[in-house]
Design an enzyme around this catalytic site. Sequence first.
Site, PDB file in Angstrom:
ATOM      1  CB  THR A 140      -0.886  -0.014   1.271  1.00 25.51           C
ATOM      2  OG1 THR A 140      -1.464   1.261   1.449  1.00 25.51           O
ATOM      3  CG2 THR A 140      -0.079  -0.337   2.529  1.00 25.51           C
ATOM      4  CG  ASP A 141      -1.189   4.960  -0.949  1.00 20.59           C
ATOM      5  OD1 ASP A 141      -1.733   4.303  -0.025  1.00 20.59           O
ATOM      6  OD2 ASP A 141      -1.798   5.831  -1.609  1.00 20.59           O
ATOM      7  CD  GLU A 142      -3.496   3.325   4.213  1.00 19.76           C
ATOM      8  OE1 GLU A 142      -3.451   3.358   5.449  1.00 19.76           O
ATOM      9  OE2 GLU A 142      -4.519   3.037   3.570  1.00 19.76           O
TER      10      GLU A 142
ATOM     11  CE1 TYR B 230      -3.247  -2.664   5.699  1.00 24.44           C
ATOM     12  CE2 TYR B 230      -3.260  -0.310   5.213  1.00 24.44           C
ATOM     13  CZ  TYR B 230      -3.269  -1.630   4.774  1.00 24.44           C
ATOM     14  OH  TYR B 230      -3.283  -1.910   3.426  1.00 24.44           O
TER      15      TYR B 230
ATOM     16  CE  LYS C 266       0.155  -4.597   2.984  1.00 29.90           C
ATOM     17  NZ  LYS C 266      -0.251  -5.934   2.457  1.00 29.90           N
TER      18      LYS C 266
HETATM   19  P1  NAD Z   1      -9.512  -7.427   2.414  1.00 32.43           P
HETATM   20  O1  NAD Z   1      -9.503  -7.163   3.878  1.00 32.43           O
HETATM   21  O2  NAD Z   1     -10.763  -7.201   1.636  1.00 32.43           O
HETATM   22  O3  NAD Z   1      -9.056  -8.921   2.137  1.00 32.43           O
HETATM   23  C1  NAD Z   1      -8.035  -9.553   2.866  1.00 32.43           C
HETATM   24  C2  NAD Z   1      -8.239 -11.055   2.738  1.00 32.43           C
HETATM   25  O4  NAD Z   1      -7.167 -11.723   3.432  1.00 32.43           O
HETATM   26  C3  NAD Z   1      -9.548 -11.549   3.357  1.00 32.43           C
HETATM   27  O5  NAD Z   1     -10.221 -12.403   2.452  1.00 32.43           O
HETATM   28  C4  NAD Z   1      -9.102 -12.328   4.599  1.00 32.43           C
HETATM   29  O6  NAD Z   1      -9.965 -13.415   4.927  1.00 32.43           O
HETATM   30  C5  NAD Z   1      -7.730 -12.818   4.160  1.00 32.43           C
HETATM   31  N1  NAD Z   1      -6.857 -13.117   5.298  1.00 32.43           N
HETATM   32  C6  NAD Z   1      -6.670 -12.371   6.420  1.00 32.43           C
HETATM   33  N2  NAD Z   1      -5.823 -12.993   7.258  1.00 32.43           N
HETATM   34  C7  NAD Z   1      -5.439 -14.146   6.635  1.00 32.43           C
HETATM   35  C8  NAD Z   1      -4.562 -15.208   6.975  1.00 32.43           C
HETATM   36  N3  NAD Z   1      -3.892 -15.195   8.149  1.00 32.43           N
HETATM   37  N4  NAD Z   1      -4.395 -16.219   6.106  1.00 32.43           N
HETATM   38  C9  NAD Z   1      -5.069 -16.243   4.933  1.00 32.43           C
HETATM   39  N5  NAD Z   1      -5.930 -15.264   4.552  1.00 32.43           N
HETATM   40  C10 NAD Z   1      -6.111 -14.239   5.396  1.00 32.43           C
HETATM   41  O7  NAD Z   1      -8.325  -6.537   1.818  1.00 32.43           O
HETATM   42  P2  NAD Z   1      -8.143  -5.926   0.363  1.00 32.43           P
HETATM   43  O8  NAD Z   1      -8.674  -4.542   0.353  1.00 32.43           O
HETATM   44  O9  NAD Z   1      -8.592  -6.907  -0.658  1.00 32.43           O
HETATM   45  O10 NAD Z   1      -6.550  -5.814   0.319  1.00 32.43           O
HETATM   46  C11 NAD Z   1      -5.765  -6.878  -0.187  1.00 32.43           C
HETATM   47  C12 NAD Z   1      -4.302  -6.492  -0.110  1.00 32.43           C
HETATM   48  O11 NAD Z   1      -4.084  -5.308  -0.856  1.00 32.43           O
HETATM   49  C13 NAD Z   1      -3.820  -6.201   1.319  1.00 32.43           C
HETATM   50  O12 NAD Z   1      -2.537  -6.745   1.469  1.00 32.43           O
HETATM   51  C14 NAD Z   1      -3.793  -4.686   1.394  1.00 32.43           C
HETATM   52  O13 NAD Z   1      -2.804  -4.245   2.294  1.00 32.43           O
HETATM   53  C15 NAD Z   1      -3.444  -4.335  -0.044  1.00 32.43           C
HETATM   54  N6  NAD Z   1      -3.919  -3.028  -0.515  1.00 32.43           N
HETATM   55  C16 NAD Z   1      -5.241  -2.698  -0.386  1.00 32.43           C
HETATM   56  C17 NAD Z   1      -5.685  -1.465  -0.878  1.00 32.43           C
HETATM   57  C18 NAD Z   1      -7.141  -1.060  -0.788  1.00 32.43           C
HETATM   58  O14 NAD Z   1      -7.489   0.083  -1.099  1.00 32.43           O
HETATM   59  N7  NAD Z   1      -8.057  -1.942  -0.421  1.00 32.43           N
HETATM   60  C19 NAD Z   1      -4.776  -0.586  -1.479  1.00 32.43           C
HETATM   61  C20 NAD Z   1      -3.441  -0.974  -1.587  1.00 32.43           C
HETATM   62  C21 NAD Z   1      -3.023  -2.199  -1.100  1.00 32.43           C
HETATM   63  P1  TYD Z   2     -10.682   3.845   4.226  1.00 28.63           P
HETATM   64  O1  TYD Z   2     -11.651   3.416   3.161  1.00 28.63           O
HETATM   65  O2  TYD Z   2     -10.769   3.216   5.576  1.00 28.63           O
HETATM   66  O3  TYD Z   2      -9.229   3.667   3.595  1.00 28.63           O
HETATM   67  P2  TYD Z   2      -7.790   4.202   4.163  1.00 28.63           P
HETATM   68  O4  TYD Z   2      -7.935   4.603   5.564  1.00 28.63           O
HETATM   69  O5  TYD Z   2      -6.966   2.965   4.007  1.00 28.63           O
HETATM   70  O6  TYD Z   2      -7.394   5.312   3.259  1.00 28.63           O
HETATM   71  O7  TYD Z   2     -10.824   5.400   4.428  1.00 28.63           O
HETATM   72  C1  TYD Z   2     -10.648   6.304   3.347  1.00 28.63           C
HETATM   73  C2  TYD Z   2     -10.767   7.707   3.894  1.00 28.63           C
HETATM   74  O8  TYD Z   2     -12.112   7.902   4.331  1.00 28.63           O
HETATM   75  C3  TYD Z   2      -9.897   7.948   5.107  1.00 28.63           C
HETATM   76  O9  TYD Z   2      -9.399   9.293   5.047  1.00 28.63           O
HETATM   77  C4  TYD Z   2     -10.845   7.818   6.288  1.00 28.63           C
HETATM   78  C5  TYD Z   2     -12.165   8.271   5.710  1.00 28.63           C
HETATM   79  N1  TYD Z   2     -13.371   7.626   6.286  1.00 28.63           N
HETATM   80  C6  TYD Z   2     -14.421   8.415   6.766  1.00 28.63           C
HETATM   81  O10 TYD Z   2     -14.379   9.659   6.746  1.00 28.63           O
HETATM   82  N2  TYD Z   2     -15.523   7.780   7.274  1.00 28.63           N
HETATM   83  C7  TYD Z   2     -15.611   6.423   7.335  1.00 28.63           C
HETATM   84  O11 TYD Z   2     -16.638   5.896   7.840  1.00 28.63           O
HETATM   85  C8  TYD Z   2     -14.534   5.625   6.808  1.00 28.63           C
HETATM   86  C9  TYD Z   2     -14.584   4.131   6.849  1.00 28.63           C
HETATM   87  C10 TYD Z   2     -13.430   6.278   6.292  1.00 28.63           C
END
Ligand code: NAD
Ligand code: TYD
Length: 368
Positions: free
Chosen positions: A132-134, A158, A162
């Site tokens: 992630t960019d975080e 988090y 990562k």
């Molecule tokens: P998500 O929470 O929707 O999915 C995570 C999945 O991992 C779930 O299905 C969960 O059951 C599984 N999981 C958790 N613990 C586990 C374990 N110990 N063993 C096996 N499986 C396990 O998350 P997402 O949004 O799909 O993100 C997926 C990846 O992409 C993550 O690594 C996250 O850091 C990264 N990412 C997400 C975003 C975003 O905006 N969602 C952006 C950049 C990077």
């Molecule tokens: P989120 O979807 O949790 O992603 P991330 O924190 O990984 O960027 O949140 C996106 C942005 O939205 C973040 O600045 C927090 C804000 N946010 C709210 O204002 N209200 C909410 O209920 C949630 C879940 C997020």
Amino acid sequence: MRHLLVTGAAGFIGANFVRYWLERRPDDDVLGLDALTYAGNRASLPPDGHPGFRFVHADILDEAAIERLMQAHAIDTIVHFAAESHVDRSIHGPDAFVRTNIVGTHALLKVARRVWLDGGDPGPRRFHHVSTDEVFGSLGPADPRFTEATPFAPNSPYAASKAAADHLVRSYHQTFGLPVTTTNCSNNYGPYQFPEKLIPLMLVNALEGRPLPVYGDGGNVRDWLFVTDHCRAIELALDHGRAGETYAVGGHNEWTNIAIVRLLCRLLDESFGANPALRRRFARCPAARGDSCERLIAFVADRLGHDRRYAIDAAKAERALGFVPQETFESGIGKTITWYLEHESWWRSVMDGSYRAWVEQHYGRESA
Ligand code: NAD
Ligand code: TYD
């Protein structure tokens, strides 16, 4: 032909990736693995018997199981999504993030090293780590966007977990020669996203007539990318990425949270205006009575340590991988709203049980 192990396959991006890959690479075998935490949903994936796909319920910390699976399925490519992924949860309970994101990633790295490297040259292999960019921390309004060279400065548990995983992945390349690549991507949105993240939470709350909780002043900025574009970036990293390299991936698409929430409200108001069936199905939505969903917006206490701005400079991914997002925000948001309107049973089923209890505990009964 590749034999892929996709961890976290039943989560938001993992499920989209599996579907993307099976559609584009029908000759490959995909083994989807997931521990099915609250965030993982078997129903987000193709059913058993789908050509080229198998699902296995397992934890990435179970090294013996992962090793057996890698041997039995001749895995040559790991795409590692499995993680605890929600910042708010990491504030309330960081332990699970350390366990899965750090210890779990290390468990996978150890197994990949044993299976691929201990017997000599294994041929082409790839461990792709989805990050992630975080990890880069928070930008001021005028700061240049994050690049691969931006120093890590994670602020939430988090992001820290990562960042630790990213370092371990790098170290397994530098020290042991494991062929790894990493993508650091900005915020994703699209189908199958769990309604605890901003966009799907606002959609389902508006449909149910519940408050839309905007943290702080709503001025925090995120760089949004449609999930299929992220899947494409990972595909390009697998095909053209160099082992040991990291690629920053983003959408050139910065929005404040409040602007996104207002946009979603306007688009829902318009959909309800044009479609009487929606007014009947979601009678609690203000738009069903000709009111605007905006009246549900509620500014609430800010998230602790809330990063102000994320933005990615994806020039390296564009130059080295040929990555260019194909979805505009307008088209991606349109597809996302349509998907949530058409998949009410999916979001209702995933929001039952432990998730609802967690929301009640942290945000109060009214929001749950
Ligand atoms: P998500 O929470 O929707 O999915 C995570 C999945 O991992 C779930 O299905 C969960 O059951 C599984 N999981 C958790 N613990 C586990 C374990 N110990 N063993 C096996 N499986 C396990 O998350 P997402 O949004 O799909 O993100 C997926 C990846 O992409 C993550 O690594 C996250 O850091 C990264 N990412 C997400 C975003 C975003 O905006 N969602 C952006 C950049 C990077
Ligand atoms: P989120 O979807 O949790 O992603 P991330 O924190 O990984 O960027 O949140 C996106 C942005 O939205 C973040 O600045 C927090 C804000 N946010 C709210 O204002 N209200 C909410 O209920 C949630 C879940 C997020």
